[in-house]
Design a protein around this motif. Structure first.
Motif, PDB file in Angstrom:
ATOM      1  N   ARG A  40      45.269  60.801  79.469  1.00  0.00           N
ATOM      2  CA  ARG A  40      46.177  61.712  80.702  1.00  0.00           C
ATOM      3  C   ARG A  40      46.049  63.231  80.148  1.00  0.00           C
ATOM      4  NH1 ARG A  40      49.692  57.275  79.103  1.00  0.00           N
ATOM      5  NH2 ARG A  40      50.573  58.434  77.418  1.00  0.00           N
ATOM      6  N   TRP A  41      45.841  63.396  79.088  1.00  0.00           N
ATOM      7  CA  TRP A  41      45.670  64.996  78.691  1.00  0.00           C
ATOM      8  C   TRP A  41      44.376  65.540  79.304  1.00  0.00           C
ATOM      9  CZ3 TRP A  41      47.016  65.403  72.787  1.00  0.00           C
ATOM     10  CH2 TRP A  41      48.334  65.396  72.596  1.00  0.00           C
ATOM     11  N   ARG A  42      43.415  64.739  79.389  1.00  0.00           N
ATOM     12  CA  ARG A  42      42.036  65.095  79.765  1.00  0.00           C
ATOM     13  C   ARG A  42      42.211  65.153  81.428  1.00  0.00           C
ATOM     14  NH1 ARG A  42      37.119  65.003  76.815  1.00  0.00           N
ATOM     15  NH2 ARG A  42      37.716  65.072  74.670  1.00  0.00           N
TER      16      ARG A  42
ATOM     17  N   ASP B 279      41.331  68.321  83.527  1.00  0.00           N
ATOM     18  CA  ASP B 279      40.402  68.482  84.575  1.00  0.00           C
ATOM     19  C   ASP B 279      41.184  69.091  85.995  1.00  0.00           C
ATOM     20  OD1 ASP B 279      38.375  67.326  83.387  1.00  0.00           O
ATOM     21  OD2 ASP B 279      38.702  65.273  84.013  1.00  0.00           O
ATOM     22  N   LEU B 280      42.470  68.820  86.085  1.00  0.00           N
ATOM     23  CA  LEU B 280      43.141  69.350  87.472  1.00  0.00           C
ATOM     24  C   LEU B 280      43.072  70.741  87.284  1.00  0.00           C
ATOM     25  CD1 LEU B 280      44.621  68.496  89.581  1.00  0.00           C
ATOM     26  CD2 LEU B 280      46.611  68.206  88.562  1.00  0.00           C
TER      27      LEU B 280
ATOM     28  N   TRP C 171      40.860  70.260  61.842  1.00  0.00           N
ATOM     29  CA  TRP C 171      40.865  70.056  63.279  1.00  0.00           C
ATOM     30  C   TRP C 171      40.740  68.436  63.767  1.00  0.00           C
ATOM     31  CZ3 TRP C 171      41.648  73.455  67.094  1.00  0.00           C
ATOM     32  CH2 TRP C 171      41.691  75.013  66.812  1.00  0.00           C
ATOM     33  N   PRO C 172      41.672  67.787  63.148  1.00  0.00           N
ATOM     34  CA  PRO C 172      41.606  66.117  63.559  1.00  0.00           C
ATOM     35  C   PRO C 172      41.508  65.956  65.085  1.00  0.00           C
ATOM     36  CG  PRO C 172      43.993  66.783  63.017  1.00  0.00           C
ATOM     37  CD  PRO C 172      43.018  68.087  62.799  1.00  0.00           C
ATOM     38  N   ARG C 173      41.492  64.757  65.592  1.00  0.00           N
ATOM     39  CA  ARG C 173      41.080  64.504  66.862  1.00  0.00           C
ATOM     40  C   ARG C 173      42.506  64.848  67.559  1.00  0.00           C
ATOM     41  NH1 ARG C 173      39.156  59.217  70.206  1.00  0.00           N
ATOM     42  NH2 ARG C 173      39.394  60.011  72.063  1.00  0.00           N
ATOM     43  N   PRO C 174      43.485  64.287  67.266  1.00  0.00           N
ATOM     44  CA  PRO C 174      44.749  64.671  68.157  1.00  0.00           C
ATOM     45  C   PRO C 174      44.879  66.250  68.500  1.00  0.00           C
ATOM     46  CG  PRO C 174      45.524  63.268  66.294  1.00  0.00           C
ATOM     47  CD  PRO C 174      44.017  63.734  65.965  1.00  0.00           C
ATOM     48  N   ARG C 175      44.706  67.070  67.484  1.00  0.00           N
ATOM     49  CA  ARG C 175      44.645  68.514  67.718  1.00  0.00           C
ATOM     50  C   ARG C 175      43.782  69.136  68.620  1.00  0.00           C
ATOM     51  NH1 ARG C 175      44.009  73.693  63.324  1.00  0.00           N
ATOM     52  NH2 ARG C 175      44.503  75.100  64.856  1.00  0.00           N
ATOM     53  N   LEU C 176      42.468  68.441  68.595  1.00  0.00           N
ATOM     54  CA  LEU C 176      41.239  68.706  69.494  1.00  0.00           C
ATOM     55  C   LEU C 176      41.695  68.303  70.706  1.00  0.00           C
ATOM     56  CD1 LEU C 176      38.061  67.871  67.356  1.00  0.00           C
ATOM     57  CD2 LEU C 176      38.648  70.197  67.972  1.00  0.00           C
ATOM     58  N   GLU C 177      42.287  66.931  71.012  1.00  0.00           N
ATOM     59  CA  GLU C 177      42.456  66.688  72.117  1.00  0.00           C
ATOM     60  C   GLU C 177      43.579  67.489  72.931  1.00  0.00           C
ATOM     61  OE1 GLU C 177      41.238  64.225  73.974  1.00  0.00           O
ATOM     62  OE2 GLU C 177      39.969  63.228  72.649  1.00  0.00           O
ATOM     63  N   LYS C 178      44.546  67.965  72.378  1.00  0.00           N
ATOM     64  CA  LYS C 178      45.522  68.727  72.974  1.00  0.00           C
ATOM     65  C   LYS C 178      45.006  70.180  73.259  1.00  0.00           C
ATOM     66  CE  LYS C 178      50.002  68.630  72.252  1.00  0.00           C
ATOM     67  NZ  LYS C 178      51.352  68.428  71.858  1.00  0.00           N
ATOM     68  N   ALA C 179      44.163  70.554  72.331  1.00  0.00           N
ATOM     69  CA  ALA C 179      43.434  71.939  72.527  1.00  0.00           C
ATOM     70  C   ALA C 179      42.562  71.854  73.722  1.00  0.00           C
ATOM     71  CB  ALA C 179      42.709  72.473  71.219  1.00  0.00           C
ATOM     72  N   TYR C 180      42.113  70.669  73.931  1.00  0.00           N
ATOM     73  CA  TYR C 180      41.115  70.625  75.129  1.00  0.00           C
ATOM     74  C   TYR C 180      41.899  70.837  76.476  1.00  0.00           C
ATOM     75  CZ  TYR C 180      37.934  68.310  78.383  1.00  0.00           C
ATOM     76  OH  TYR C 180      36.825  67.695  79.406  1.00  0.00           O
TER      77      TYR C 180
ATOM     78  N   ALA D 110      52.576  64.609  80.897  1.00  0.00           N
ATOM     79  CA  ALA D 110      51.341  64.907  80.245  1.00  0.00           C
ATOM     80  C   ALA D 110      51.055  66.425  80.252  1.00  0.00           C
ATOM     81  CB  ALA D 110      50.118  64.293  80.974  1.00  0.00           C
ATOM     82  N   GLN D 111      51.857  67.258  81.009  1.00  0.00           N
ATOM     83  CA  GLN D 111      51.681  68.407  80.662  1.00  0.00           C
ATOM     84  C   GLN D 111      52.816  69.191  79.856  1.00  0.00           C
ATOM     85  OE1 GLN D 111      51.094  69.986  84.925  1.00  0.00           O
ATOM     86  NE2 GLN D 111      53.204  70.648  84.812  1.00  0.00           N
ATOM     87  N   ASP D 112      53.484  68.471  79.008  1.00  0.00           N
ATOM     88  CA  ASP D 112      54.712  68.633  78.277  1.00  0.00           C
ATOM     89  C   ASP D 112      55.809  69.104  78.870  1.00  0.00           C
ATOM     90  OD1 ASP D 112      52.939  67.903  76.238  1.00  0.00           O
ATOM     91  OD2 ASP D 112      52.585  69.727  75.562  1.00  0.00           O
ATOM     92  N   ASP D 113      56.038  68.939  80.109  1.00  0.00           N
ATOM     93  CA  ASP D 113      57.317  69.133  81.022  1.00  0.00           C
ATOM     94  C   ASP D 113      58.313  68.045  80.924  1.00  0.00           C
ATOM     95  OD1 ASP D 113      56.628  71.919  81.620  1.00  0.00           O
ATOM     96  OD2 ASP D 113      55.439  70.996  83.464  1.00  0.00           O
ATOM     97  N   ALA D 114      59.429  68.279  80.439  1.00  0.00           N
ATOM     98  CA  ALA D 114      60.678  67.227  80.507  1.00  0.00           C
ATOM     99  C   ALA D 114      60.897  66.882  81.702  1.00  0.00           C
ATOM    100  CB  ALA D 114      61.858  67.594  79.546  1.00  0.00           C
ATOM    101  N   VAL D 115      60.836  65.906  82.313  1.00  0.00           N
ATOM    102  CA  VAL D 115      61.201  65.282  83.745  1.00  0.00           C
ATOM    103  C   VAL D 115      61.951  63.948  83.654  1.00  0.00           C
ATOM    104  CG1 VAL D 115      59.077  64.160  83.860  1.00  0.00           C
ATOM    105  CG2 VAL D 115      60.221  64.765  85.859  1.00  0.00           C
ATOM    106  N   GLU D 116      62.968  63.973  84.544  1.00  0.00           N
ATOM    107  CA  GLU D 116      63.947  62.834  84.861  1.00  0.00           C
ATOM    108  C   GLU D 116      63.450  62.248  86.296  1.00  0.00           C
ATOM    109  OE1 GLU D 116      67.669  63.419  83.866  1.00  0.00           O
ATOM    110  OE2 GLU D 116      67.661  64.121  81.873  1.00  0.00           O
ATOM    111  N   LEU D 117      63.342  60.943  86.493  1.00  0.00           N
ATOM    112  CA  LEU D 117      63.099  60.548  87.813  1.00  0.00           C
ATOM    113  C   LEU D 117      64.293  59.404  87.954  1.00  0.00           C
ATOM    114  CD1 LEU D 117      61.340  59.504  90.303  1.00  0.00           C
ATOM    115  CD2 LEU D 117      60.347  57.916  88.708  1.00  0.00           C
ATOM    116  N   ARG D 118      64.929  59.686  89.491  1.00  0.00           N
ATOM    117  CA  ARG D 118      65.858  58.524  89.794  1.00  0.00           C
ATOM    118  C   ARG D 118      65.615  58.177  91.250  1.00  0.00           C
ATOM    119  NH1 ARG D 118      70.650  60.437  92.404  1.00  0.00           N
ATOM    120  NH2 ARG D 118      70.635  62.492  93.008  1.00  0.00           N
ATOM    121  N   ASP D 119      66.115  56.971  91.533  1.00  0.00           N
ATOM    122  CA  ASP D 119      65.867  56.599  93.060  1.00  0.00           C
ATOM    123  C   ASP D 119      67.253  56.730  93.780  1.00  0.00           C
ATOM    124  OD1 ASP D 119      66.066  55.038  95.290  1.00  0.00           O
ATOM    125  OD2 ASP D 119      64.851  53.239  94.142  1.00  0.00           O
TER     126      ASP D 119
END
Length: 346
Positions: A12-14, A18-19, A199-208, A275-284
Motif C-alpha cells: 500500500r505504501w508503494r 507511485d501516486l 536502515w531495516p526494511r520497515p524504515r526503508l519502505e516508509k522512506a520510499y 496508507a498516507q498516515d491520515d486518520a479517517v473514519e468511514l460511515r454509511d
C-alpha cells in the motif's frame, strides 16, 4: 503484525508513492503546457531549492556523511538519498575534490512518456535549485557542479560531478556544463552503502513512500506562492484529477480494493488515506458514504501551506472516482477551510 500483513502494508505504501510521484511529474507537465517553459522552470527551481535548504545538511548527518570532503559528501548524499527513494543512481569517486553522480535511464522523475514533455530548461532548473547550492549550504563556496549530460536533451542519462575549486564561485559558476566529458563507469562494489542495522526494511519502505510524497508537500505551497491561490488552485486541481483518472487501475489492486460501485470506492478512499498516515473514519449514511479525515498529515508543519493546497488531493480523489465508476460522485467539504476534511461518496 504478521509477515503477510507487513507485506500488504508495504504494498500500500508503494502504491501511494507511485501516486504522489505521478502527481509531481504531472504538475510539472501541467505547468509546461498551460504556463510555458519559463514558469515551469521557475517552479522547479523553487521546489528543489526549498527541498535542498530543508533537507540537505540534516540529511548528511542522518546518512553519516558530514565528515567527508564536500565534493564527496554531496555526491554520496545524492546517491544514498535517491537510492532510498527508488531512483536509479550511480556514484563514482575520482578524488576528494571530484566525485561523480549519474542518473541512468529510465529517469525516475520523468517516468515513462513524461520525459518527452520536459524541456531542457526545466531540468537545468532542478540542478540550479539543488546541486548548485550544496557548496553554499556547507559553507564551502568553492564547491560547484559540472553537468556533462541531460537525459531530456536526448543524452543517455543525467550526469555530472561535484568539483571543489580553489576559489569561491559566483552564482552563475555553481552549475556549469561540459558536454564533451563523460562519467567513468559505475562499480557497485565501490559505492557507499547504508548501515543495515540503522536502515531495516520497515524504515526503508516508509522512506520510499515519504520520498515521493515530499515532492507534493513542497510543490503545492510553492505553486501557491509563485502563481497565487486562484491560479494555483486550478493548476493543482486539474493535475490531481488527470493523474487520478490515469492511476485508478494501478492503484486499486495495490490497496486491495477493486469494487467499482460507491461502496467500493469509499473503501478504496479509506485505504488510500490510511496508507498516507491520515486518520479517517468511514460511515454509511444510507444514501451514500461519508469519510471524516482528521487532517492532511502531509501538510502538517508546513508554515506557508495555503488552504488551496488541498485542491491537488481533491482533484486526485475526483479523478480516481471518475475512473472507478462513471456514476460515482464524490465531494469534499471543510468547515474551517483546513480540517477535518469531510468526503461524501454517492
Amino acid at each position: 503484525m504478521s509477515d503477510a500483513e507487513r507485506e500488504a502494508q508495504w504494498r500500500r505504501w508503494r502504491s501511494v508513492a507511485d501516486l504522489y510521484h505521478a502527481c509531481f511529474t504531472g504538475l510539472v507537465l501541467t505547468l509546461v503546457s498551460r504556463r510555458g517553459t519559463p514558469d515551469a522552470a521557475e517552479f522547479v527551481f523553487r521546489v528543489f531549492r526549498r527541498q535542498q535548504q530543508e533537507r540537505f545538511v540534516a540529511g548528511l548527518a542522518k546518512l553519516g556523511l558530514s565528515h567527508l570532503p564536500p565534493a564527496v559528501a554531496a555526491a554520496q548524499y545524492h546517491y544514498l538519498s535517491n537510492w532510498i527513494g527508488g531512483v536509479h543512481v550511480e556514484y563514482m569517486h575520482e578524488s576528494d575534490r571530484k566525485a561523480w553522480i549519474r542518473y541512468p535511464p529510465p529517469r525516475w522523475i520523468w517516468r515513462g512518456t513524461a520525459i518527452c514533455g520536459v524541456p531542457g530548461e526545466v531540468s537545468k532548473a532542478m540542478l540550479r535549485g539543488w546541486h548548485g547550492n550544496n557548496g553554499v549550504a556547507l559553507g564551502h563556496p568553492s564547491l560547484g557542479f559540472v553537468c556533462t549530460k541531460q537525459s531530456v536533451d536526448g543524452q543517455d542519462g543525467l550526469e555530472g560531478y561535484y568539483y571543489d575549486y580553489d576559489h569561491p564561485l559566483e552564482p552563475d559558476q555553481r552549475v556549469v556544463f561540459a558536454r564533451h566529458l563523460e562519467a567513468p563507469l559505475f562499480d557497485p562494489a565501490q559505492a557507499p552503502a547504508l548501515p543495515v542495522e540503522g536502515w531495516p526494511r520497515p524504515r526503508l519502505e516508509k522512506a520510499y513512500r515519504n520520498y515521493a510524497m515530499e515532492y507534493v508537500r513542497t510543490a503545492a505551497p510553492v505553486a501557491v506562492q509563485l502563481f497565487g491561490p486562484v491560479d494555483a488552485a486550478y493548476l493543482l486541481h486539474l493535475t490531481g484529477k488527470l493523474i487520478g483518472m490515469q492511476s485508478y487501475d494501478e492503484l486499486a489492486p495495490g490497496l486491495d480494493e477493486t469494487g467499482r460501485d460507491a461502496a467500493g470506492f469509499a473503501r478504496l478512499l479509506q485505504a488510500l488515506l490510511a496508507a498516507q498516515d491520515d486518520a479517517v473514519e468511514l460511515r454509511d449514511t444510507g444514501d451514500g458514504f461519508e469519510l471524516r479525515q482528521d487532517g492532511w498529515k502531509l501538510m502538517d508543519g508546513v508554515a506557508d501551506a495555503h488552504p488551496v493546497c488541498v485542491r491537488i488531493l481533491e482533484g486526485l480523489v475526483e479523478g480516481l472516482a471518475a475512473a472507478c465508476g462513471r456514476r460515482i460522485a464524490v465531494g469534499l467539504s471543510q468547515p474551517d477551510g483546513r480540517s477535518p476534511l469531510l468526503w461524501r461518496v454517492r
